[in-house]
Design an enzyme around this catalytic site. Sequence first.
Site, short mmCIF file in Angstrom:
data_model
loop_
_atom_site.label_atom_id
_atom_site.label_comp_id
_atom_site.label_asym_id
_atom_site.label_seq_id
_atom_site.Cartn_x
_atom_site.Cartn_y
_atom_site.Cartn_z
N GLY A 1 0.82 -1.21 0.00
CA GLY A 1 0.00 0.00 0.00
C GLY A 1 0.85 1.25 0.00
O GLY A 1 2.09 1.20 0.01
N PHE A 2 0.18 2.37 0.03
CA PHE A 2 0.84 3.68 0.04
C PHE A 2 1.76 3.80 1.26
O PHE A 2 2.99 3.92 1.13
CB PHE A 2 -0.27 4.74 0.02
CG PHE A 2 0.12 6.12 0.43
CD1 PHE A 2 1.24 6.74 -0.11
CD2 PHE A 2 -0.67 6.82 1.35
CE1 PHE A 2 1.58 8.04 0.27
CE2 PHE A 2 -0.33 8.11 1.73
CZ PHE A 2 0.79 8.71 1.20
N ASN B 1 -2.41 -8.63 0.24
CA ASN B 1 -3.22 -9.41 -0.72
C ASN B 1 -3.65 -8.55 -1.92
O ASN B 1 -4.49 -8.97 -2.70
CB ASN B 1 -4.46 -10.00 -0.03
CG ASN B 1 -5.42 -8.92 0.45
OD1 ASN B 1 -5.10 -7.73 0.42
ND2 ASN B 1 -6.59 -9.32 0.89
N THR C 1 -6.18 -3.27 -2.10
CA THR C 1 -6.13 -1.86 -2.54
C THR C 1 -4.69 -1.40 -2.79
O THR C 1 -4.46 -0.21 -3.02
CB THR C 1 -6.76 -0.93 -1.46
OG1 THR C 1 -6.06 -1.11 -0.22
CG2 THR C 1 -8.23 -1.25 -1.25
N GLY C 2 -3.76 -2.33 -2.73
CA GLY C 2 -2.34 -1.97 -2.94
C GLY C 2 -1.92 -2.23 -4.37
O GLY C 2 -2.69 -2.74 -5.18
N TYR D 1 -15.33 1.16 8.64
CA TYR D 1 -13.93 1.55 8.84
C TYR D 1 -13.72 2.08 10.26
O TYR D 1 -12.83 1.62 10.98
CB TYR D 1 -13.58 2.62 7.82
CG TYR D 1 -12.13 3.08 7.84
CD1 TYR D 1 -11.10 2.23 7.48
CD2 TYR D 1 -11.80 4.39 8.20
CE1 TYR D 1 -9.77 2.65 7.48
CE2 TYR D 1 -10.48 4.82 8.20
CZ TYR D 1 -9.47 3.95 7.83
OH TYR D 1 -8.16 4.38 7.83
N TYR E 1 -4.55 -7.18 24.19
CA TYR E 1 -3.34 -8.01 24.09
C TYR E 1 -2.23 -7.42 24.96
O TYR E 1 -1.43 -8.14 25.53
CB TYR E 1 -2.86 -8.11 22.63
CG TYR E 1 -3.47 -9.24 21.84
CD1 TYR E 1 -4.80 -9.20 21.42
CD2 TYR E 1 -2.71 -10.36 21.49
CE1 TYR E 1 -5.35 -10.23 20.68
CE2 TYR E 1 -3.27 -11.40 20.74
CZ TYR E 1 -4.58 -11.33 20.33
OH TYR E 1 -5.12 -12.35 19.59
N THR F 1 -2.97 11.67 5.23
CA THR F 1 -1.59 11.72 4.75
C THR F 1 -1.59 11.48 3.24
O THR F 1 -2.41 10.70 2.73
CB THR F 1 -0.75 10.67 5.50
OG1 THR F 1 -0.78 11.00 6.89
CG2 THR F 1 0.69 10.66 5.02
P1 NAD Z 1 -3.64 1.62 1.05
O1 NAD Z 1 -4.99 1.19 0.60
O2 NAD Z 1 -2.73 2.25 0.05
O3 NAD Z 1 -2.85 0.41 1.71
C1 NAD Z 1 -3.48 -0.61 2.42
C2 NAD Z 1 -2.81 -1.92 2.04
O4 NAD Z 1 -3.39 -2.99 2.81
C3 NAD Z 1 -3.04 -2.28 0.56
O5 NAD Z 1 -1.83 -2.64 -0.05
C4 NAD Z 1 -4.01 -3.47 0.61
O6 NAD Z 1 -3.87 -4.33 -0.48
C5 NAD Z 1 -3.59 -4.10 1.93
N1 NAD Z 1 -4.62 -4.95 2.51
C6 NAD Z 1 -5.91 -4.64 2.75
N2 NAD Z 1 -6.55 -5.70 3.31
C7 NAD Z 1 -5.62 -6.68 3.43
C8 NAD Z 1 -5.65 -8.01 3.94
N3 NAD Z 1 -6.76 -8.53 4.45
N4 NAD Z 1 -4.52 -8.74 3.91
C9 NAD Z 1 -3.37 -8.21 3.41
N5 NAD Z 1 -3.28 -6.97 2.91
C10 NAD Z 1 -4.40 -6.21 2.93
O7 NAD Z 1 -3.88 2.62 2.28
P2 NAD Z 1 -2.83 3.49 3.11
O8 NAD Z 1 -3.19 4.91 2.96
O9 NAD Z 1 -1.43 3.07 2.82
O10 NAD Z 1 -3.22 3.06 4.59
C11 NAD Z 1 -2.42 2.13 5.32
C12 NAD Z 1 -2.92 2.03 6.74
O11 NAD Z 1 -2.87 3.31 7.37
C13 NAD Z 1 -4.37 1.56 6.85
O12 NAD Z 1 -4.49 0.69 7.96
C14 NAD Z 1 -5.14 2.84 7.08
O13 NAD Z 1 -6.31 2.61 7.80
C15 NAD Z 1 -4.14 3.66 7.88
N6 NAD Z 1 -4.39 5.10 7.73
C16 NAD Z 1 -4.00 5.77 6.60
C17 NAD Z 1 -4.28 7.13 6.50
C18 NAD Z 1 -3.84 7.94 5.30
O14 NAD Z 1 -4.12 9.14 5.27
N7 NAD Z 1 -3.15 7.41 4.32
C19 NAD Z 1 -4.97 7.79 7.52
C20 NAD Z 1 -5.37 7.05 8.62
C21 NAD Z 1 -5.06 5.72 8.74
#
Ligand code: NAD
Length: 313
Positions: free
Chosen positions: A10-11, A32, A35-36, A145, A159, A175
């Site tokens: 992911g990002f 998996n 969304t990545g 969410y 935990y 972010t």
């Molecule tokens: P993103 O969608 O780019 O990355 C999420 C990654 O998780 C993806 O690569 C997706 O394929 C993977 N994923 C989802 N479900 C999965 C599963 N069951 N098994 C394995 N992989 C799985 O989003 P992001 O912006 O990189 O966010 C990453 C984390 O940070 C998330 O938990 C999100 O809730 C948290 N977050 C991000 C932001 C932001 O502004 N970017 C803000 C608050 C929280």
Amino acid sequence: MRVAITGAAGFLGSHLADRFLADGHEVIGYDNFLTGQPENLAHLARERRFDFVEHDVSEPFTVTGALGGVLHFASPASPPDYQRFPLETLRVGSLGTSNSLDIARAAGARFLLASTSEVYGDPAVHPQPETYWGYVNSVGERSMYDEAKRFAEATTMAYHRSCGVDTRIVRIFNTYGPRMRPHDGRVVSNFIVQALQGQPLTVYGNGQQTRSFCYVTDLIDGIYRLFLGRRVEPTNMGNPGEFTMLELAALVLELTGSNSTLEHRSLPADDPRQRKPDITTARTVLGWEPKVPLRDGLRRTIEYFRTVVTDGR
Ligand code: NAD
Ligand code: UDP
């Protein structure tokens, strides 16, 4: 140290992997690709200190060998993504979190949860300190969410308290930066891609709602410090600079030099009206605060999206 990162494609997960590798650690990434994107890890193909396992972490998994940390970032994060995958989002916030905590417990590793400012819902307290318990609609269109992350925080603390796992919780505020998907539906990626393609910028509602945007390198630096530090209680991380969506749109138009117009669309249900982190804790405990102003971060992100859009992605 060897660390496991879920959501590594992911990002944020991919930038976090880069950060640990840059400091000499070994990383094993799990994703998996819900969304990545594989492209986010392409530059690590020949990195011997990086391993990747394609796996849905809502299903149990094991890690062989020593492990110093588990950083749980797997979860859809963009509202259109988590609304498209509501059950997956609830599963990865609940089962995915306990599976990742089980890995940490078995290995005696530290655990860090990527939580979110969404635990504050549509906040009645502004800016939001960690002590605010939030104002969340438990059955609304963002509930899969918000409640998954609140449950994930509760699981992490359980935990910690009852199994002795050494845990950290970061509450991440909006972010942005390179490696966001161009069509993930979040406002920064939408506005930039629309501006670069000469399409109208889609402003939801009257555009007076606010967000505080943090550039990715600042956030990753903060998370790295939090992981290495001692604080167990949740810690806000974000850039306290607060902007309306109309201000953001104007800045994107200026920095891209685009002639795109604005097109107002209806405001999504339960869209928080305002959001701004109180980062006193991160400042005091970790000596951390963001350094990259929105204007500079947007410039770097626009450069990234120029390449992606030219590639036709
Ligand atoms: P993103 O969608 O780019 O990355 C999420 C990654 O998780 C993806 O690569 C997706 O394929 C993977 N994923 C989802 N479900 C999965 C599963 N069951 N098994 C394995 N992989 C799985 O989003 P992001 O912006 O990189 O966010 C990453 C984390 O940070 C998330 O938990 C999100 O809730 C948290 N977050 C991000 C932001 C932001 O502004 N970017 C803000 C608050 C929280
Ligand atoms: N938004 C917008 N136009 C878009 C996408 C989002 O005006 O094309 C608004 C959205 O309604 C919200 C803000 O921008 O008020 C931030 O949305 P985003 O999806 O990026 O993040 P979140 O709502 O989770 O903070």
